[in-house]
Design an enzyme around this catalytic site. Structure first.
Site, short mmCIF file in Angstrom:
data_model
loop_
_atom_site.label_atom_id
_atom_site.label_comp_id
_atom_site.label_asym_id
_atom_site.label_seq_id
_atom_site.Cartn_x
_atom_site.Cartn_y
_atom_site.Cartn_z
N GLU A 61 1.30 3.05 -12.91
CA GLU A 61 1.83 3.19 -11.73
C GLU A 61 3.11 2.40 -11.27
OE1 GLU A 61 -0.65 3.71 -8.43
OE2 GLU A 61 -1.83 1.90 -8.98
N CYS A 105 -1.93 11.74 -12.33
CA CYS A 105 -2.77 11.85 -10.89
C CYS A 105 -1.96 11.83 -9.67
CB CYS A 105 -4.03 11.06 -10.80
SG CYS A 105 -3.48 9.31 -10.84
N ASP A 129 3.34 6.02 -7.11
CA ASP A 129 3.68 4.80 -7.03
C ASP A 129 4.81 4.56 -8.03
OD1 ASP A 129 2.63 3.28 -4.98
OD2 ASP A 129 0.59 3.39 -5.91
N HIS A 163 0.10 8.15 2.19
CA HIS A 163 -1.30 8.27 2.13
C HIS A 163 -1.70 9.04 3.20
CE1 HIS A 163 -1.32 5.44 -1.17
NE2 HIS A 163 -2.22 6.11 -1.60
C1 PEP Z 1 -0.29 7.57 -7.68
O1 PEP Z 1 0.55 6.12 -7.13
O2 PEP Z 1 0.54 8.28 -7.95
C2 PEP Z 1 -1.67 7.73 -7.19
C3 PEP Z 1 -2.47 8.54 -7.57
O3 PEP Z 1 -2.29 6.73 -6.43
P1 PEP Z 1 -2.13 6.29 -4.93
O4 PEP Z 1 -1.59 7.80 -4.55
O5 PEP Z 1 -3.65 6.43 -4.32
O6 PEP Z 1 -1.35 5.22 -4.67
MG MG Z 2 -0.86 4.63 -6.48
#
Ligand code: PEP
Ligand code: MG
Length: 588
Positions: A442, A513, A466, A200
């Site tokens: 995910e 995403c 994830d 993140h």
């Molecule tokens: C993911 O896990 O791909 C996602 C988009 O959520 P995050 O990156 O916030 O865990």
């Molecule tokens: Mg995620």
């Protein structure tokens, strides 16, 4: 796009993982981590006085803390137990020891952190050679060392938020909230020893548009404050102490990147449609409301993922319902009727809660994260849902739950949402009762059960960051296993394909995403697999649009059919790169 020239081999070049594009050339500031070995780092002789001043301040803070701890312990547990802190205080007040630390800083021109760490480590060694009952004292010496270091490093961290000259920040590691709170005006680039492509912290650096390279292992040990450094976020390279020729070469490269970006920005108002007329929707992932304007300027058609947990990163206090409401309304307003998909809190793992938790989890990515955290903190969850439901009246809003692993979890989340809706109605507050509700796919269990889930949601959003981590058992933020984190693994691709198919079968919208969707190679593959909605970091949208406008769906389908016949991620990736090179040579 390549630089067209080779690096000068005399340079100290570190290869890491490019996580946020762009080039930065600037002086470095270096942030140590108290829990890791402090490298011998030199300072300019004229900075010795400042360094000793920092040491004095850290000592004063440490002394104050120790006196407080001693008095508090004496009250609760008696003077005998509290006596341990007298030993700590004795050590921190030991004139000869402190003189030695100051002398080392002054004579060897090293940082206060290094002087404290090396002298106290030596001191601890001395205890180890003593009889058993004295050797126990070693732990106290380490304790004192870490206390002083924490204050020294804390001072540097604080000064990073109001730095007054342009700088590249090098650190062992940064949390997403440290990154989010950096002084954006002056931090031109970031390099860290730790971290990976989809950590993140990487996502925040990208969102803030700061070029960043992570997973450099020991860059903080190689650079001294004030050294010139080049960060090349596109190719994942850091160059320490470059000469004029190197600097010039990278300035030109930077210029070419800017020009390429300007060309891509020219596509902003054109539709994302393939050569054979298939429309694709390009949405953006945002973390902070202000990103919504960037998203529009990049041609985004809506918000596909609003990571609301970032509301928690900027402040020490918990956001109120009004704080949530205001942030959502701001985004909805900027989007002017375009869709906005708000995800409920995904706290935990590498975000927020670990740093603030009194007892961090042993395995936080598998722990009380995300929807699990929300179920345990029901009030916090309901506060957010109230704000979301109220804001849903203002635009084309949908709500999405993260990290769903079982049908029961999804049902429970929906039930809580219905309760909140009823509460609001009882209070006379109007809400939309037909807000579309979706879930992130995910976790492998959710992907494998996608047909059942499809009966109970309005849409899926595939979170590959994830999904890859949990399918391949690779921590997404751990640089040591970064090469194993790959979207091209056949097992990952099979799960994604299943979810896209389930969406088509049940007429449930599917978007993706994760960071994977923004990489041209995988985007081509995903198009061929039937994906028609991408949600990516806003700066990536123009390049993605260019790719889409340069291919036919028929070609993408052929590519996908062929790609999944390979049995390793490296074969798949090199095949996909070849294919993209043919349609979009500028991408390399
Ligand atoms: C993911 O896990 O791909 C996602 C988009 O959520 P995050 O990156 O916030 O865990
Ligand atoms: Mg995620």
């Amino acid at each position: 796009m390549g630089p067209g020239q080779e690096y000068n081999v005399r340079m100290e070049i570190k290869k890491g993982i490019g996580v946020s594009p762009g080039v930065a050339i600037c002086q470095a500031v270096v942030l140590d981590a108290e829990e890791f070995r402090i490298p011998e780092r030199r300072i300019k002789p004229e900075r010795v006085g400042d360094e000793i001043g920092r040491l004095e301040r850290a000592l004063t803070r440490s002394r104050e803390e120790l006196v407080e701890l001693r008095d508090h312990t004496a009250d609760r547990l008696g003077a005998e137990t509290a006596a341990i802190f007298d030993f700590h205080l004795g050590l921190i007040n030991d004139e000869s020891l402190l003189k030695e630390v100051k002398q080392v800083i002054g004579k060897s021109d090293v940082t206060a952190e290094f002087a404290v760490s090396s002298i106290l480590m030596n001191y601890a060694k001395g205890f180890l050679e003593m009889p058993q009952y004295l050797a126990e004292r070693v732990k106290d010496v380490y304790d004192i060392k870490n206390r002083i270091l924490r204050h020294l490093i804390g001072q540097s961290r604080e000064s990073l938020t109001h730095i007054d000259e342009d700088a590249i920040l090098l650190a062992h590691d940064l949390t997403p909230s440290q990154t989010a709170n950096l002084d954006r005006k002056h931090i031109r680039g970031i390099g860290t020893d730790a971290g990976g492509q989809t950590s993140h912290t990487a996502i925040v650096a990208k969102a803030l548009g700061i070029p960043a390279v992570m997973g450099l292992n020991d860059v903080t040990a190689l650079v001294s404050p004030g050294d010139t450094v080049i960060i090349d976020g596109n190719r994942g390279v850091v160059i320490i102490d470059p000469d004029e020729a190197q600097i010039e070469q990278h300035r030109q490269y930077e210029q070419r990147l800017v020009e390429f970006e300007q060309v891509l920005d020219g596509l902003r108002d054109l539709p994302a449609v393939t050569l054979d007329g298939h429309e694709v929707t390009l949405l953006g992932n945002i973390e902070f409301p202000h990103e919504a304007s960037t998203l529009i300027s990049k041609g985004g058609q809506g918000v596909g993922l609003y990571r609301t947990e970032f509301l928690y990163l900027g402040s020490e206090t918990e956001p109120t319902e009004e704080d949530h409401y205001k942030a959502y309304c701001e985004v909805i307003e900027i989007m002017e009727g375009r869709p906005v998909c708000i995800r409920t809190l995904d706290l935990g793992a590498d975000k927020y809660t670990q740093a603030r938790s009194p007892v961090p989890e042993r395995n936080p990515f598998l722990g009380c994260r995300s929807i699990r955290f929300c179920f345990r903190h029901l009030q916090l969850f309901k506060t957010q849902l109230r704000a979301m439901l109220r804001a849903s009246l203002k635009g084309d809003v949908s709500i999405m739950f993260p990290l769903i692993t079982t049908l029961m979890e999804l049902r429970q989340a929906k039930m809580i949402m219905r309760d909140v809706m009823e509460d609001l109605e009882e209070e006379g507050i109007s809400v939309r009762t037909d807000v579309p509700v979706g879930m992130m796919v995910e976790v492998p269990s959710a992907a494998l059960q996608c047909n059942q889930f499809a009966e109970e949601v309005d849409f899926f959003s595939i979170g590959t960051n994830d999904l890859i981590q949990y399918t391949l058992a690779v921590d997404r933020a751990n640089e040591r296993v970064a090469p194993l984190f790959t979207a091209g693994h056949p097992a990952v691709l099979r799960l994604i394909k299943e979810v896209i198919r389930a969406g088509q079968r049940h007429d449930v919208g599917v978007s993706l995403c994760g960071e994977m969707g923004g990489q041209p190679e995988y985007a081509l593959l995903l198009l061929g697999m039937g994906l028609r909605t991408f949600s990516v970091a806003p700066p990536v949208i123009p390049e993605l649009k260019k790719l889409i406008r340069s291919v036919t769906i028929e070609h993408a389908r052929q590519v996908a059919r062929r790609a999944i016949t390979f049995d390793s991620d490296t074969q798949i990736l090199s095949y996909l790169r070849d294919q993209v090179r043919q349609v979009l040579p500028e991408a390399y």
